[in-house]
Design a protein around this motif. Structure first.
Motif, PDB file in Angstrom:
ATOM      1  N   LYS A  39       4.716   4.420   0.617  1.00  0.00           N
ATOM      2  CA  LYS A  39       3.874   3.521   1.005  1.00  0.00           C
ATOM      3  C   LYS A  39       3.007   2.680   0.409  1.00  0.00           C
ATOM      4  N   PRO A  40       3.245   1.241   0.047  1.00  0.00           N
ATOM      5  CA  PRO A  40       2.003   0.948  -1.003  1.00  0.00           C
ATOM      6  C   PRO A  40       0.925   0.703  -0.376  1.00  0.00           C
ATOM      7  N   PRO A  41      -0.220   0.733  -0.940  1.00  0.00           N
ATOM      8  CA  PRO A  41      -1.876   0.261  -0.458  1.00  0.00           C
ATOM      9  C   PRO A  41      -1.527  -0.797   0.457  1.00  0.00           C
ATOM     10  N   THR A  42      -2.802  -1.020   1.340  1.00  0.00           N
ATOM     11  CA  THR A  42      -2.864  -1.778   2.556  1.00  0.00           C
ATOM     12  C   THR A  42      -4.162  -2.052   1.875  1.00  0.00           C
ATOM     13  N   ALA A  43      -4.447  -3.666   2.405  1.00  0.00           N
ATOM     14  CA  ALA A  43      -5.767  -3.233   1.726  1.00  0.00           C
ATOM     15  C   ALA A  43      -7.240  -2.870   3.158  1.00  0.00           C
ATOM     16  N   SER A  44      -7.801  -2.227   2.136  1.00  0.00           N
ATOM     17  CA  SER A  44      -8.544  -1.570   3.573  1.00  0.00           C
ATOM     18  C   SER A  44     -10.139  -1.650   2.696  1.00  0.00           C
ATOM     19  N   ASP A  45     -10.493  -0.732   3.560  1.00  0.00           N
ATOM     20  CA  ASP A  45     -12.484  -0.392   2.686  1.00  0.00           C
ATOM     21  C   ASP A  45     -12.832   0.924   4.130  1.00  0.00           C
ATOM     22  N   ALA A  57       8.237  -4.573  -4.344  1.00  0.00           N
ATOM     23  CA  ALA A  57       9.080  -4.465  -5.091  1.00  0.00           C
ATOM     24  C   ALA A  57       7.757  -4.231  -6.607  1.00  0.00           C
ATOM     25  N   ARG A  58       6.792  -4.655  -6.732  1.00  0.00           N
ATOM     26  CA  ARG A  58       5.948  -4.589  -8.168  1.00  0.00           C
ATOM     27  C   ARG A  58       5.601  -3.284  -8.186  1.00  0.00           C
ATOM     28  N   PHE A  59       5.003  -2.499  -7.007  1.00  0.00           N
ATOM     29  CA  PHE A  59       5.017  -1.137  -6.745  1.00  0.00           C
ATOM     30  C   PHE A  59       5.689  -0.449  -6.785  1.00  0.00           C
ATOM     31  N   ALA A  60       6.947  -0.386  -6.199  1.00  0.00           N
ATOM     32  CA  ALA A  60       8.322   0.342  -6.560  1.00  0.00           C
ATOM     33  C   ALA A  60       7.976   0.880  -8.270  1.00  0.00           C
ATOM     34  N   GLU A  61       8.482  -0.085  -8.955  1.00  0.00           N
ATOM     35  CA  GLU A  61       8.765  -0.375 -10.473  1.00  0.00           C
ATOM     36  C   GLU A  61       7.946   0.234 -11.055  1.00  0.00           C
ATOM     37  N   THR A  62       6.459   0.020 -10.366  1.00  0.00           N
ATOM     38  CA  THR A  62       5.484   0.718 -10.706  1.00  0.00           C
ATOM     39  C   THR A  62       4.791   2.236 -10.942  1.00  0.00           C
ATOM     40  N   GLN A  63       5.892   3.029  -9.730  1.00  0.00           N
ATOM     41  CA  GLN A  63       5.545   4.193  -9.360  1.00  0.00           C
ATOM     42  C   GLN A  63       7.171   4.687  -9.924  1.00  0.00           C
ATOM     43  N   ALA A  64       7.948   4.267  -9.816  1.00  0.00           N
ATOM     44  CA  ALA A  64       9.733   4.376 -10.890  1.00  0.00           C
ATOM     45  C   ALA A  64       9.459   4.903 -12.245  1.00  0.00           C
ATOM     46  N   LEU A  65       8.099   3.773 -12.865  1.00  0.00           N
ATOM     47  CA  LEU A  65       7.565   4.342 -14.060  1.00  0.00           C
ATOM     48  C   LEU A  65       6.203   5.488 -14.544  1.00  0.00           C
ATOM     49  N   LEU A  66       5.198   5.571 -13.481  1.00  0.00           N
ATOM     50  CA  LEU A  66       4.948   6.516 -13.513  1.00  0.00           C
ATOM     51  C   LEU A  66       5.390   7.529 -12.921  1.00  0.00           C
ATOM     52  N   ALA A  67       6.522   7.943 -12.264  1.00  0.00           N
ATOM     53  CA  ALA A  67       7.226   9.144 -12.703  1.00  0.00           C
ATOM     54  C   ALA A  67       8.145   9.600 -13.517  1.00  0.00           C
ATOM     55  N   ARG A  68       7.471   8.839 -14.663  1.00  0.00           N
ATOM     56  CA  ARG A  68       8.652   9.347 -15.596  1.00  0.00           C
ATOM     57  C   ARG A  68       8.034  10.568 -16.700  1.00  0.00           C
ATOM     58  N   GLU A 126       9.518  16.145  -4.886  1.00  0.00           N
ATOM     59  CA  GLU A 126       8.133  16.579  -5.130  1.00  0.00           C
ATOM     60  C   GLU A 126       6.997  16.931  -5.703  1.00  0.00           C
ATOM     61  N   ALA A 127       7.740  17.213  -7.793  1.00  0.00           N
ATOM     62  CA  ALA A 127       6.611  16.979  -8.318  1.00  0.00           C
ATOM     63  C   ALA A 127       5.749  15.078  -8.439  1.00  0.00           C
ATOM     64  N   PHE A 128       6.606  14.371  -8.244  1.00  0.00           N
ATOM     65  CA  PHE A 128       6.384  12.797  -8.369  1.00  0.00           C
ATOM     66  C   PHE A 128       5.262  13.104  -7.229  1.00  0.00           C
ATOM     67  N   THR A 129       5.908  12.987  -5.787  1.00  0.00           N
ATOM     68  CA  THR A 129       4.816  13.152  -4.411  1.00  0.00           C
ATOM     69  C   THR A 129       3.843  13.522  -5.022  1.00  0.00           C
ATOM     70  N   ALA A 130       3.449  14.796  -4.964  1.00  0.00           N
ATOM     71  CA  ALA A 130       2.380  16.117  -5.547  1.00  0.00           C
ATOM     72  C   ALA A 130       1.474  15.244  -6.705  1.00  0.00           C
ATOM     73  N   TYR A 131       1.975  14.272  -8.013  1.00  0.00           N
ATOM     74  CA  TYR A 131       1.175  13.758  -8.820  1.00  0.00           C
ATOM     75  C   TYR A 131       1.068  12.538  -7.973  1.00  0.00           C
ATOM     76  N   SER A 132       1.686  11.914  -7.493  1.00  0.00           N
ATOM     77  CA  SER A 132       1.555  10.537  -6.683  1.00  0.00           C
ATOM     78  C   SER A 132      -0.274  10.230  -6.070  1.00  0.00           C
ATOM     79  N   LEU A 133       0.307  11.312  -5.226  1.00  0.00           N
ATOM     80  CA  LEU A 133      -1.153  11.914  -4.120  1.00  0.00           C
ATOM     81  C   LEU A 133      -2.309  12.346  -4.430  1.00  0.00           C
ATOM     82  N   GLU A 138      -8.342   9.934  -5.799  1.00  0.00           N
ATOM     83  CA  GLU A 138      -9.092  10.325  -7.024  1.00  0.00           C
ATOM     84  C   GLU A 138      -9.610   8.981  -6.247  1.00  0.00           C
ATOM     85  N   PRO A 139     -10.008   8.178  -6.262  1.00  0.00           N
ATOM     86  CA  PRO A 139     -11.231   7.272  -6.025  1.00  0.00           C
ATOM     87  C   PRO A 139     -12.266   7.789  -4.738  1.00  0.00           C
ATOM     88  N   TYR A 140     -11.321   8.090  -3.389  1.00  0.00           N
ATOM     89  CA  TYR A 140     -12.337   8.924  -2.297  1.00  0.00           C
ATOM     90  C   TYR A 140     -12.988   9.999  -2.845  1.00  0.00           C
TER      91      TYR A 140
END
Length: 166
Positions: A39-45, A57-68, A126-133, A138-140
């Protein structure tokens, strides 16, 4: 042709026979996969924390790299202790790729044991989902800690009935 008939027969009989023998002696390798919906982030405040709209597409590529990253691999291995693999071995036998035309990441793992392949592909997702969450929250958390410090400061000076405190 009549002079070389044994060469032709050997070629057409021996080569397939050798190929069959070699393939029967190989250990089977199973590949299990698990998909994770992104679920790519959307503009919010929300509470002063802003995120910008990003290219999916860029978000998905970044997440794939982050998963490694090794932390994700270590967490996946912690969920399947019977795997008895190092992080490096796990990363060599696994993969993560964005699914073209969708918002999914596909996690895969190869093993000669089909049950282990399934368990590790699932644990990896599952490990990636937890790490991503954790990364997304973190900013919140930082913002919440900042608000709590401000509230504690107002409480310390007795300004609990002011507009700023409310």
């Amino acid at each position: 042709l009549s002079r070389r008939k044994w060469t032709f027969l050997a070629t057409f009989l021996l080569v397939p026979l050798v190929a069959v023998v070699i393939s029967l002696r190989q250990t089977p390798v199973y590949e299990a996969t698990a998909d994770v919906l992104l679920k790519p982030p959307t503009a919010s405040d929300i509470g002063g924390v802003q995120t910008a709209t990003v290219d999916p597409a860029r978000f998905a590529e970044t997440q794939a790299l982050l998963a490694r990253v090794p932390d994700v691999a270590q967490a996946a291995l912690g969920k399947v202790p019977e795997a008895d693999l190092t992080v490096e071995q796990f990363l060599k036998k696994s993969g993560v790729a964005p699914t073209l035309g969708s918002d999914y990441l596909t996690f895969s793992f190869k093993s000669s044991d089909s049950d282990l392949a399934t368990a590790l592909a699932t644990a990896y997702a599952e490990a990636f989902t937890a790490y991503s969450l954790q990364n997304q929250l973190e900013p919140y958390r930082d913002h919440l800690a900042d608000v709590r410090r401000q509230l504690n400061g107002l409480e310390a000076v007795g300004e609990t009935h002011t507009t700023a405190y409310k």
